[in-house]
Structure formats: structure tokens, C-alpha cells
Design a protein around this motif. Structure first.
Motif, PDB file in Angstrom:
ATOM      1  N   VAL A 124       0.749   2.860  -1.023  1.00 27.47           N
ATOM      2  CA  VAL A 124       1.929   2.448  -0.803  1.00 27.47           C
ATOM      3  C   VAL A 124       2.373   1.382  -1.735  1.00 27.47           C
ATOM      4  N   THR A 125       1.349   0.510  -2.060  1.00 25.42           N
ATOM      5  CA  THR A 125       1.550  -0.702  -2.758  1.00 25.42           C
ATOM      6  C   THR A 125       1.484  -0.214  -4.283  1.00 25.42           C
ATOM      7  N   LEU A 126       0.831   0.748  -4.636  1.00 24.76           N
ATOM      8  CA  LEU A 126       0.793   1.391  -5.837  1.00 24.76           C
ATOM      9  C   LEU A 126       1.992   2.146  -6.330  1.00 24.76           C
ATOM     10  N   ILE A 127       2.651   2.758  -5.212  1.00 15.88           N
ATOM     11  CA  ILE A 127       3.808   3.646  -5.637  1.00 15.88           C
ATOM     12  C   ILE A 127       4.867   2.567  -5.607  1.00 15.88           C
ATOM     13  N   ALA A 128       5.079   1.450  -4.965  1.00 13.56           N
ATOM     14  CA  ALA A 128       6.052   0.500  -4.840  1.00 13.56           C
ATOM     15  C   ALA A 128       5.743  -0.016  -6.510  1.00 13.56           C
ATOM     16  N   ASP A 129       4.683  -0.411  -7.200  1.00 10.21           N
ATOM     17  CA  ASP A 129       4.615  -1.016  -8.372  1.00 10.21           C
ATOM     18  C   ASP A 129       5.214  -0.067  -9.322  1.00 10.21           C
ATOM     19  N   GLN A 130       5.110   1.268  -9.128  1.00 14.31           N
ATOM     20  CA  GLN A 130       5.787   2.174 -10.023  1.00 14.31           C
ATOM     21  C   GLN A 130       7.027   2.523  -9.898  1.00 14.31           C
ATOM     22  N   ARG A 131       7.751   1.997  -9.135  1.00  9.91           N
ATOM     23  CA  ARG A 131       9.125   2.079  -8.782  1.00  9.91           C
ATOM     24  C   ARG A 131      10.150   1.982  -9.988  1.00  9.91           C
TER      25      ARG A 131
END
Length: 102
Positions: free
Chosen positions: A59-66
Motif C-alpha cells: 500500500v505504501t509503495l502504491i501511494a508513493d507512485q500516485r
């Protein structure tokens, strides 16, 4: 011809008890199989991150790629607008809302 005699209450009770015993045995066997399957599917305790830790990291990685994903979405949308003869959409602001041209 002789008419078959009606079963007595004791005979019916014995028949019903046999049926219940057969059902009980079937359910017991199913329970054993289900327990075995659950034991095989349940992971053993081991070293390393838990599933919750891994999911939190994803979830953190996806949020960083937003921001990158938002830019890709905008570029794709603008390209499709041009290809379909529409006015290209404006560049999204930091909150993801479409704003004025930049």
C-alpha cells in the motif's frame, strides 16, 4: 396376497436411529477432512514479515507512485482526447483535480 404389515414404533425408532448414526458418521468424517485441509493450508509460524506487514508495504509503495500514475493517466487521457477530436483535458493539480492549463 397378503398386505405387508405396518412397522411398529420400535422398528421406526430403530430405523431412524440407524439413519442418524450414518449421518453422524458422515459428518464426523467430513469434519476430519476439513480439519486436515485447514491444517495443510495454514502456514506455519516462521521468520520474516507477516502478511499484514507485506500488505502495508505494498500500500505504501502504491501511494508513493500516485503522482506518476496520475501523470500517466493525464497523458493517456489527453492523447485520447486528441485522437478523438476533443479539446485536450487540462493538467491535474496536486490534489488530482483537473485545473487550469500549466
Amino acid at each position: 396376497m397378503t398386505k405387508p404389515s405396518e412397522p411398529t414404533t420400535a422398528e421406526w425408532r430403530a430405523h431412524v436411529d440407524e439413519q442418524f448414526d450414518a449421518i453422524h458418521e458422515s459428518l464426523r468424517a467430513l469434519h476430519q477432512r476439513q480439519t486436515l485441509i485447514l491444517e495443510l493450508l495454514t502456514p506455519e509460524e516462521r521468520e520474516g514479515p507477516s502478511l499484514d506487514d507485506l500488505l502495508a508495504r505494498i500500500v505504501t509503495l502504491i501511494a508513493d507512485q500516485r503522482p506518476v500514475l496520475r501523470r500517466i493517466d493525464h497523458t493517456t487521457g489527453a492523447s485520447l482526447d486528441l485522437l478523438e477530436g476533443r479539446t485536450p483535458r487540462s493538467h491535474p493539480d496536486a490534489a488530482g483535480e483537473e485545473g487550469a492549463e500549466v
